[in-house]
Motif scaffolding. Structure first.
Motif, short mmCIF file in Angstrom:
data_model
loop_
_atom_site.label_atom_id
_atom_site.label_comp_id
_atom_site.label_asym_id
_atom_site.label_seq_id
_atom_site.Cartn_x
_atom_site.Cartn_y
_atom_site.Cartn_z
N VAL A 1 11.35 0.42 -0.24
CA VAL A 1 11.64 1.75 0.30
C VAL A 1 10.40 2.63 0.24
O VAL A 1 10.10 3.37 1.18
CB VAL A 1 12.81 2.40 -0.48
N GLY A 2 9.66 2.53 -0.87
CA GLY A 2 8.44 3.33 -1.00
C GLY A 2 7.40 3.00 0.05
O GLY A 2 6.69 3.88 0.54
N SER A 3 7.32 1.70 0.43
CA SER A 3 6.33 1.31 1.44
C SER A 3 6.67 1.92 2.81
O SER A 3 5.77 2.33 3.55
CB SER A 3 6.25 -0.22 1.54
N LEU A 4 7.96 2.00 3.12
CA LEU A 4 8.38 2.63 4.37
C LEU A 4 8.05 4.13 4.37
O LEU A 4 7.52 4.67 5.35
CB LEU A 4 9.87 2.42 4.60
N LEU A 5 8.36 4.78 3.25
CA LEU A 5 8.07 6.21 3.14
C LEU A 5 6.56 6.48 3.17
O LEU A 5 6.11 7.48 3.74
CB LEU A 5 8.67 6.77 1.86
N LEU A 6 5.79 5.57 2.57
CA LEU A 6 4.34 5.73 2.57
C LEU A 6 3.77 5.64 3.98
O LEU A 6 2.90 6.42 4.36
CB LEU A 6 3.69 4.68 1.67
N ALA A 7 4.27 4.68 4.77
CA ALA A 7 3.80 4.55 6.16
C ALA A 7 4.12 5.80 6.97
O ALA A 7 3.27 6.32 7.72
CB ALA A 7 4.43 3.33 6.81
N GLY B 1 -5.22 16.13 9.64
CA GLY B 1 -6.44 15.62 10.26
C GLY B 1 -6.41 15.62 11.77
O GLY B 1 -7.40 15.29 12.40
N TYR B 2 -5.26 15.97 12.38
CA TYR B 2 -5.08 15.97 13.83
C TYR B 2 -5.46 14.62 14.43
O TYR B 2 -6.08 14.54 15.48
CB TYR B 2 -5.87 17.11 14.47
N LEU B 3 -5.08 13.57 13.69
CA LEU B 3 -5.27 12.19 14.14
C LEU B 3 -3.88 11.54 14.25
O LEU B 3 -3.05 11.70 13.35
CB LEU B 3 -6.13 11.40 13.15
N TRP B 4 -3.67 10.79 15.32
CA TRP B 4 -2.38 10.16 15.52
C TRP B 4 -2.45 8.70 15.13
O TRP B 4 -3.22 7.91 15.68
CB TRP B 4 -1.91 10.30 16.95
N PHE B 5 -1.62 8.33 14.17
CA PHE B 5 -1.46 6.95 13.72
C PHE B 5 -0.01 6.56 13.93
O PHE B 5 0.90 7.08 13.28
CB PHE B 5 -1.85 6.82 12.25
N GLY B 6 0.22 5.67 14.90
CA GLY B 6 1.58 5.20 15.17
C GLY B 6 2.05 4.29 14.04
O GLY B 6 1.42 3.26 13.78
N PRO B 7 3.16 4.62 13.36
CA PRO B 7 3.57 3.86 12.17
C PRO B 7 4.46 2.66 12.44
O PRO B 7 4.82 1.94 11.50
CB PRO B 7 4.34 4.91 11.36
N CYS C 1 6.45 -3.89 6.89
CA CYS C 1 7.02 -3.68 5.55
C CYS C 1 8.43 -4.27 5.45
O CYS C 1 8.79 -4.87 4.43
CB CYS C 1 7.05 -2.19 5.23
N LEU C 2 9.22 -4.10 6.48
CA LEU C 2 10.56 -4.68 6.49
C LEU C 2 10.50 -6.21 6.44
O LEU C 2 11.24 -6.86 5.69
CB LEU C 2 11.32 -4.22 7.73
N LEU C 3 9.61 -6.79 7.26
CA LEU C 3 9.49 -8.25 7.28
C LEU C 3 8.99 -8.78 5.94
O LEU C 3 9.44 -9.84 5.48
CB LEU C 3 8.54 -8.68 8.40
N ALA C 4 8.07 -8.05 5.31
CA ALA C 4 7.55 -8.49 4.02
C ALA C 4 8.67 -8.55 2.98
O ALA C 4 8.76 -9.51 2.19
CB ALA C 4 6.45 -7.55 3.54
#
Length: 384
Positions: free
Chosen positions: A337-343, A354-360, A367-370
């Protein structure tokens, strides 16, 4: 087989699983395979980040009431000349007129002369440049204002908006033109009226093919994503007819950046945006206002570079994948759950700070597959 031998056999299995997971994430990022899902997150973030509209940017709207009062469009050029005279008396910093005066008015030749006089007298009017095809599938042409407007106007700028593959307007190119990106955006031209050095180095993602293109192709450069400040109708707006008749106090227009454009249904370009909602497209003049606001306050968004996106995506996925074998099942759920929230948090804070777009999306799927692979592997060991 001893437990030591079984453990040794599991190590290559883990390495293979990590290698496959790494390859999958790299492929998803490289081919942008989850683009649609990334846009869902992007649009949601933009809607969750409203800003108060600037008090020095106003829209003079060619709205339904103005059409009722002044008659069918197009209006005589003398009407626009009278509006510009009203605005000049109020003393705005710049006027962006999002109306294309491409042809002479065959009904009122004197009106064209009146409009040119008013534009010259104002000294701070910026007019749009457009592109259109001569016929379906034919060559493109640049559409400039009719003579003598290009000679008396304070600036010319394009107002083109980029539509993504889902038909939503999220970005603009700050330079565009036929054969080369000669014209800067109308918002840039307005900013340069009060600060000649503004945008000496334009923000945005560069187009590597901008310098070597056919003169028959509309070329664009310096792409930026628009951090819309709010839904349609967010900016202070006055009806065209009210300004024309002097019903708007001069103080409401003095030292303001004024944008004139169509907001009446069926007129102008209305486009869906991340903040439109409930089928309310945004008029082009308000998109220009959002671009102006973002550029002036240095809020424009750019995507995280390909290398940065790949490294961040892999880090977010491999970190929990490496931790699972070292923890108990109870803690593995917390890590998952923490890995999903971190992403999601990385994507949110990069955009906000930072006005940078990172598609999660690729990271979330990884993370789900892992977690699924680790759970399946643990179950297989338990059963075996």
């Amino acid at each position: 087989m001893t437990s030591q031998a079984q453990s040794g056999a599991r190590v290559p299995e883990r390495l293979i699983a990590l290698a496959l997971l790494t390859g999958l994430i790299a492929a998803l990022v490289h081919f942008d395979a989850l683009w649609n899902w990334d846009q869902v997150f992007y649009d949601g973030y933009i809607r969750l980040s409203p800003r108060a509209p600037p008090d020095d940017v106003v829209i003079v709207a060619i709205d339904e009431r103005s059409l009722i009062e002044l008659g069918r469009w197009p209006w005589p050029r003398s009407v626009h000349a009278e509006l510009l005279d009203r605005l000049r008396d109020a003393g705005p910093r710049a006027v962006g007129f999002d109306v294309i005066f491409a042809e002479e008015d065959s009904r009122e030749a004197a009106g064209d002369a009146e409009l040119a006089r008013a534009v010259r007298a104002s000294g701070n009017v910026v007019l749009p440049v457009a592109q259109a095809a001569t016929q379906q599938g034919g060559p493109l042409l640049e559409i400039l204002p009719m003579p003598p407007l290009p000679d008396v106007v304070a600036g010319l700028g394009h107002v083109e908006v980029e539509l993504d593959r889902d038909g939503v307007a999220r970005s603009v190119y700050l330079q565009a033109g036929l054969g080369s990106p000669f014209w800067t955006h109308l918002a840039v031209q307005m900013l340069r009226l009060t600060d000649a050095d503004w945008g000496a180095a334009l923000p945005g993602t560069r187009n590597p093919e901008a310098a070597a293109t056919s003169h028959l192709v509309w070329v664009r450069d310096y792409r930026v994503w628009i951090p819309f400040s709010g839904p349609p109708g967010h900016f202070p707006t006055f009806s065209y007819i009210d300004v024309l008749r002097g019903a708007v106090p001069a103080e409401a227009l003095r030292d303001r950046y004024v944008l004139v454009g169509a907001t009446a249904t069926g007129m102008g370009d209305f486009l869906p945006t991340p903040v439109s909602g409930e089928g309310r497209p945004m008029p082009g003049v308000e998109i220009v206002a959002n671009v102006f606001d973002a550029l002036r306050d240095d809020l424009t968004i750019e995507p995280l570079g390909a290398t940065g996106k790949l490294l961040l995506s892999l880090s977010l996925v491999l970190l929990p994948a490496l931790l699972y074998p070292l923890t108990s099942p109870r803690w593995a759920i917390v890590i998952g759950v923490g890995s999903l929230l971190l992403a999601l948090s990385c994507s949110w804070f990069l955009l906000r700070l930072g006005y940078l777009w990172f598609g999660p999306s690729a990271s979330l799927l990884g993370c789900l597959l892992a977690y699924v692979v680790w759970s399946w592997s643990r179950l297989a060991r338990t059963v075996g």
